[in-house]
Motif scaffolding. Structure first.
Motif, PDB file in Angstrom:
ATOM      1  N   VAL A 248     -42.979 -15.348  31.656  1.00 36.11           N
ATOM      2  CA  VAL A 248     -42.141 -14.512  32.509  1.00 36.11           C
ATOM      3  C   VAL A 248     -41.352 -13.516  31.666  1.00 36.11           C
ATOM      4  O   VAL A 248     -40.524 -13.910  30.832  1.00 36.11           O
ATOM      5  CB  VAL A 248     -41.160 -15.372  33.338  1.00 36.11           C
ATOM      6  CG1 VAL A 248     -40.382 -14.491  34.317  1.00 36.11           C
ATOM      7  CG2 VAL A 248     -41.901 -16.488  34.067  1.00 36.11           C
ATOM      8  N   GLY A 249     -41.600 -12.245  31.867  1.00 34.19           N
ATOM      9  CA  GLY A 249     -40.788 -11.212  31.219  1.00 34.19           C
ATOM     10  C   GLY A 249     -39.532 -10.970  32.033  1.00 34.19           C
ATOM     11  O   GLY A 249     -39.569 -11.013  33.266  1.00 34.19           O
ATOM     12  N   ILE A 250     -38.426 -10.753  31.366  1.00 34.24           N
ATOM     13  CA  ILE A 250     -37.169 -10.452  32.058  1.00 34.24           C
ATOM     14  C   ILE A 250     -36.605  -9.150  31.500  1.00 34.24           C
ATOM     15  O   ILE A 250     -36.463  -8.994  30.287  1.00 34.24           O
ATOM     16  CB  ILE A 250     -36.129 -11.578  31.884  1.00 34.24           C
ATOM     17  CG1 ILE A 250     -36.671 -12.904  32.412  1.00 34.24           C
ATOM     18  CG2 ILE A 250     -34.834 -11.209  32.619  1.00 34.24           C
ATOM     19  CD1 ILE A 250     -35.697 -14.073  32.253  1.00 34.24           C
ATOM     20  N   ILE A 251     -36.294  -8.225  32.404  1.00 36.28           N
ATOM     21  CA  ILE A 251     -35.648  -6.964  32.031  1.00 36.28           C
ATOM     22  C   ILE A 251     -34.227  -7.021  32.581  1.00 36.28           C
ATOM     23  O   ILE A 251     -34.009  -6.848  33.783  1.00 36.28           O
ATOM     24  CB  ILE A 251     -36.398  -5.745  32.606  1.00 36.28           C
ATOM     25  CG1 ILE A 251     -37.883  -5.802  32.246  1.00 36.28           C
ATOM     26  CG2 ILE A 251     -35.749  -4.458  32.109  1.00 36.28           C
ATOM     27  CD1 ILE A 251     -38.182  -5.779  30.766  1.00 36.28           C
ATOM     28  N   PRO A 252     -33.227  -7.307  31.715  1.00 34.84           N
ATOM     29  CA  PRO A 252     -31.841  -7.408  32.185  1.00 34.84           C
ATOM     30  C   PRO A 252     -31.235  -6.041  32.486  1.00 34.84           C
ATOM     31  O   PRO A 252     -31.844  -4.998  32.215  1.00 34.84           O
ATOM     32  CB  PRO A 252     -31.110  -8.067  30.996  1.00 34.84           C
ATOM     33  CG  PRO A 252     -32.175  -8.494  30.042  1.00 34.84           C
ATOM     34  CD  PRO A 252     -33.342  -7.593  30.291  1.00 34.84           C
ATOM     35  N   ASN A 253     -30.022  -6.083  33.017  1.00 35.37           N
ATOM     36  CA  ASN A 253     -29.275  -4.861  33.292  1.00 35.37           C
ATOM     37  C   ASN A 253     -27.882  -5.023  32.695  1.00 35.37           C
ATOM     38  O   ASN A 253     -27.058  -5.770  33.215  1.00 35.37           O
ATOM     39  CB  ASN A 253     -29.197  -4.617  34.805  1.00 35.37           C
ATOM     40  CG  ASN A 253     -28.602  -3.266  35.143  1.00 35.37           C
ATOM     41  OD1 ASN A 253     -27.491  -2.948  34.736  1.00 35.37           O
ATOM     42  ND2 ASN A 253     -29.337  -2.472  35.895  1.00 35.37           N
ATOM     43  N   PHE A 254     -27.621  -4.337  31.567  1.00 34.96           N
ATOM     44  CA  PHE A 254     -26.354  -4.500  30.856  1.00 34.96           C
ATOM     45  C   PHE A 254     -25.171  -3.979  31.667  1.00 34.96           C
ATOM     46  O   PHE A 254     -24.043  -4.420  31.474  1.00 34.96           O
ATOM     47  CB  PHE A 254     -26.409  -3.781  29.502  1.00 34.96           C
ATOM     48  CG  PHE A 254     -27.317  -4.442  28.514  1.00 34.96           C
ATOM     49  CD1 PHE A 254     -26.936  -5.614  27.888  1.00 34.96           C
ATOM     50  CD2 PHE A 254     -28.554  -3.901  28.215  1.00 34.96           C
ATOM     51  CE1 PHE A 254     -27.774  -6.236  26.973  1.00 34.96           C
ATOM     52  CE2 PHE A 254     -29.403  -4.504  27.298  1.00 34.96           C
ATOM     53  CZ  PHE A 254     -29.006  -5.680  26.675  1.00 34.96           C
ATOM     54  N   THR A 255     -25.414  -3.053  32.568  1.00 38.11           N
ATOM     55  CA  THR A 255     -24.330  -2.489  33.368  1.00 38.11           C
ATOM     56  C   THR A 255     -23.899  -3.446  34.468  1.00 38.11           C
ATOM     57  O   THR A 255     -22.707  -3.665  34.693  1.00 38.11           O
ATOM     58  CB  THR A 255     -24.757  -1.147  33.992  1.00 38.11           C
ATOM     59  OG1 THR A 255     -25.131  -0.245  32.953  1.00 38.11           O
ATOM     60  CG2 THR A 255     -23.617  -0.537  34.806  1.00 38.11           C
ATOM     61  N   LYS A 256     -24.870  -4.044  35.153  1.00 39.73           N
ATOM     62  CA  LYS A 256     -24.559  -4.908  36.299  1.00 39.73           C
ATOM     63  C   LYS A 256     -24.492  -6.393  35.937  1.00 39.73           C
ATOM     64  O   LYS A 256     -24.023  -7.204  36.735  1.00 39.73           O
ATOM     65  CB  LYS A 256     -25.598  -4.666  37.398  1.00 39.73           C
ATOM     66  CG  LYS A 256     -25.572  -3.235  37.928  1.00 39.73           C
ATOM     67  CD  LYS A 256     -26.625  -2.989  38.978  1.00 39.73           C
ATOM     68  CE  LYS A 256     -26.562  -1.552  39.474  1.00 39.73           C
ATOM     69  NZ  LYS A 256     -27.610  -1.233  40.474  1.00 39.73           N
ATOM     70  N   ASP A 257     -24.980  -6.745  34.763  1.00 33.55           N
ATOM     71  CA  ASP A 257     -24.896  -8.125  34.263  1.00 33.55           C
ATOM     72  C   ASP A 257     -24.343  -8.032  32.840  1.00 33.55           C
ATOM     73  O   ASP A 257     -25.033  -8.307  31.859  1.00 33.55           O
ATOM     74  CB  ASP A 257     -26.279  -8.776  34.297  1.00 33.55           C
ATOM     75  CG  ASP A 257     -26.256 -10.247  33.899  1.00 33.55           C
ATOM     76  OD1 ASP A 257     -25.178 -10.860  33.938  1.00 33.55           O
ATOM     77  OD2 ASP A 257     -27.329 -10.771  33.536  1.00 33.55           O
ATOM     78  N   LYS A 258     -23.067  -7.638  32.748  1.00 38.21           N
ATOM     79  CA  LYS A 258     -22.480  -7.191  31.476  1.00 38.21           C
ATOM     80  C   LYS A 258     -22.610  -8.206  30.341  1.00 38.21           C
ATOM     81  O   LYS A 258     -22.948  -7.855  29.223  1.00 38.21           O
ATOM     82  CB  LYS A 258     -21.009  -6.818  31.703  1.00 38.21           C
ATOM     83  CG  LYS A 258     -20.842  -5.562  32.553  1.00 38.21           C
ATOM     84  CD  LYS A 258     -19.387  -5.173  32.717  1.00 38.21           C
ATOM     85  CE  LYS A 258     -19.259  -3.909  33.550  1.00 38.21           C
ATOM     86  NZ  LYS A 258     -17.848  -3.512  33.761  1.00 38.21           N
ATOM     87  N   ASN A 259     -22.314  -9.446  30.608  1.00 39.61           N
ATOM     88  CA  ASN A 259     -22.402 -10.473  29.567  1.00 39.61           C
ATOM     89  C   ASN A 259     -23.740 -11.215  29.594  1.00 39.61           C
ATOM     90  O   ASN A 259     -23.923 -12.199  28.884  1.00 39.61           O
ATOM     91  CB  ASN A 259     -21.249 -11.471  29.719  1.00 39.61           C
ATOM     92  CG  ASN A 259     -19.889 -10.825  29.538  1.00 39.61           C
ATOM     93  OD1 ASN A 259     -19.702 -10.013  28.630  1.00 39.61           O
ATOM     94  ND2 ASN A 259     -18.949 -11.154  30.413  1.00 39.61           N
TER      95      ASN A 259
END
Length: 291
Positions: A4-15
């Motif tokens: 499973v690849g995961i592409i996070p979002n630093f703006t909406k999931d800051k930590n």
């Protein structure tokens, strides 16, 4: 075992707290997680680090955390791999994301058990030619937009379908949209709403300086060629509203259906028309609030 690849979002999931919880859940359910190097380093999990192109090639599916904009970018980068994508909404309800934060683990359970459907979305291939030589190629999920610069005059866009002359649009620009992009910029410019399960192209002029200039829908077997008659103007090519390319003198733009599709994972029974109805109602409320 699913990768499973995961592409996070630093703006909406800051930590990256949500990202870490999803990783823990996947590993507890015998899955393997793939992260881009910068994301893996941020959570001190270098053992999960891969190059971006490796994630798109090796993953069984990709979780995209964010909103429609994040999902657009990933769809272009996945490209010919056609890796299935699950969009998780971390903002306002969009047209592309499939699940809300509270539903993510139930969705993952279904996917791990192969209880899901894939919805194919047509992609666009955009080629820039200069003196008949290919100089640049892009891919888009939503749309390709040709616009004048901030201080440029009206531009004249001579448009052909295959080798057949369609029209010359005196306008601020031209939007060439996929069905998925019909509810984006094209809709704002007066274009039609199209069910994204269809496969076709939509041509919509932006602020045309002629009353009879209207949107045109063509077959996905045809290609669109645009010649810009005002060569000295400041003119920009924009891909999905995210990538920009300054057009040069003698550049022509050719747009056609790409040879591959974007694959979105569907675990809900929500239809395009359910989303459309909710979004239109949302826009109506916003309009009333601003009156």
């Amino acid at each position: 075992m699913k990768r499973v690849g995961i592409i996070p979002n630093f703006t909406k999931d800051k930590n990256l707290d949500l990202t870490k919880k999803i990783i823990q859940w996947i590993e507890q359910h015998d899955g393997e997680v793939l992260l881009q190097k910068i994301d893996a380093e941020k959570i001190h999990r270098k053992d999960l680090a891969y190059k971006a192109d490796e994630i798109y090639a090796y993953a069984d599916f990709i979780i995209v955390l964010g909103g429609d904009g994040t999902l657009l970018g990933v769809s272009r980068r996945v490209g010919k791999n056609e890796t299935p994508i699950l969009g998780v909404n971390l903002g306002h309800l969009g047209f592309l994301t499939e699940v809300e934060i509270g539903d993510i683990y139930q969705a993952l359970e279904n996917i791990m058990a192969d209880h899901y459907a894939l919805e194919k979305r047509m992609m666009l291939e955009v080629a820039v030619f200069n003196n008949n030589k290919l100089v640049k190629t892009f891919f888009a999920l939503n749309d390709v937009v040709i616009t004048k610069g901030a201080f440029a005059r009206i531009i004249n866009l001579k448009t052909f379908i295959d080798n057949n002359y369609l029209d010359t649009y005196p306008a601020d620009g031209l939007i060439i949209s996929s069905p998925t992009g019909s509810t984006a910029y094209s809709l704002s410019a007066g274009g039609p709403i199209v069910d994204p399960k269809n496969s076709l192209l939509i041509i919509t002029p932006i602020c045309p300086h002629r009353l009879n200039a209207r949107s045109v829908i063509i077959s996905d077997r045809e290609k669109i060629r645009v010649e810009i008659e005002d060569r000295k103007n400041d003119i920009l090519l924009t891909i999905d509203g995210q990538e920009g390319y300054k057009l040069q003198d003698e550049d022509d733009i050719v747009v056609k259906k790409a040879e591959f599709s974007a694959n979105f994972i569907r675990v809900n029974h929500r239809t395009f028309y359910d989303v459309l109805r909710n979004k239109l109602a949302e826009r109506t409320v916003l309009h009333k609030d601003n009156v």
